[in-house]
Scaffold this motif. Structure first.
Motif, PDB file in Angstrom:
ATOM      1  N   LEU A   1       0.948  -1.285   0.023  1.00  0.00           N
ATOM      2  CA  LEU A   1       0.221  -0.157   0.020  1.00  0.00           C
ATOM      3  C   LEU A   1       0.848   1.426  -0.014  1.00  0.00           C
ATOM      4  N   LEU A   2       0.749   2.157  -1.012  1.00  0.00           N
ATOM      5  CA  LEU A   2       1.412   3.135  -1.210  1.00  0.00           C
ATOM      6  C   LEU A   2       0.527   4.463  -0.777  1.00  0.00           C
ATOM      7  N   VAL A   3       1.098   5.392   0.237  1.00  0.00           N
ATOM      8  CA  VAL A   3       0.502   6.397   0.735  1.00  0.00           C
ATOM      9  C   VAL A   3       1.401   7.760   0.127  1.00  0.00           C
ATOM     10  N   TYR A   4       0.676   8.346  -0.838  1.00  0.00           N
ATOM     11  CA  TYR A   4       1.414   9.525  -1.599  1.00  0.00           C
ATOM     12  C   TYR A   4       0.886  10.873  -0.849  1.00  0.00           C
ATOM     13  N   ALA A   5       1.700  11.844  -0.393  1.00  0.00           N
ATOM     14  CA  ALA A   5       1.208  13.064   0.274  1.00  0.00           C
ATOM     15  C   ALA A   5       1.907  14.024  -0.284  1.00  0.00           C
ATOM     16  N   HIS A   6       1.788  14.447  -1.523  1.00  0.00           N
ATOM     17  CA  HIS A   6       2.232  15.660  -2.185  1.00  0.00           C
ATOM     18  C   HIS A   6       1.146  16.265  -3.360  1.00  0.00           C
TER      19      HIS A   6
END
Length: 194
Positions: A4-9
């Protein structure tokens, strides 16, 4: 293994998005990882602010239907990957709000006795973070505050012991480090094992 990749940009033309792509490319080349899901917090318009009132109580966050899908994705993942910039020596508010609301008591940990019990044991976590300033600033001047926050205060608290933190500093310089770090990230994920 499920990732699971959580991307925050907020910007898909950013260097952070290039790191997301490098992670994805490495995972695609890794025969151990069979399934990958991405949570793009900005694209999903995730609301990071905590809201509590008489109908929405903190003690009930682990059953809050607004976060049920996120909890399910975390539960199904063997590997949690967080990709984000470092602002003011810590992850952005968007990611911290996600952690505050999804990694709730009685989901990610239980606090029945004197010491908490992590409920996410057996998973591994990787943080891929970038910053404008040099890595030495974070490491020495801030005394590893970012690493301590993510590794000890979050992951170890919820039972995740296998943790890798990448802090790529000096990312606004044009000295070739960006390509080197992108390559290093891709290689790391292509060889990652359980």
């Amino acid at each position: 293994m499920n990732a699971l990749l959580v991307y925050a940009h907020p910007n898909h033309a950013s260097l952070n998005h290039s790191f997301l792509e490098a992670v994805q490319a490495g995972i695609k080349a890794n025969p151990v990882i069979s399934k990958t899901e991405i949570i793009d917090l900005y694209e999903e318009d995730f609301k990071p602010a905590l809201v509590f009132h008489e109908k929405k109580r903190r003690r009930d966050m682990h059953t809050d239907p607004d976060f049920a899908l996120y909890r399910e994705k975390v539960n199904q993942a063997d590997l949690l990957v967080f990709i984000y910039p470092i602002f003011w020596g810590r992850p952005p508010a968007m990611l911290l709000g996600f952690i505050d609301q999804v990694f709730a008591a009685n989901f990610a940990y239980r606090h029945d006795g004197l010491l908490p019990e992590g409920l996410l044991k057996g998973k591994q976590a990787v943080c891929v973070s970038t910053m404008k300033g040099p890595s030495l600033y974070s490491r020495f001047y801030l005394r590893n505050a970012h690493k301590i926050l993510m590794e000890r205060a979050l992951f170890h608290f919820v039972g995740i012991r296998k943790v890798k933190i990448f802090e790529f500093g000096g990312m606004e310089r044009k000295d070739g480090k960006q390509k080197k770090y992108l390559s290093r990230t891709k290689a790391f994920f292509s060889k990652l094992a359980k």
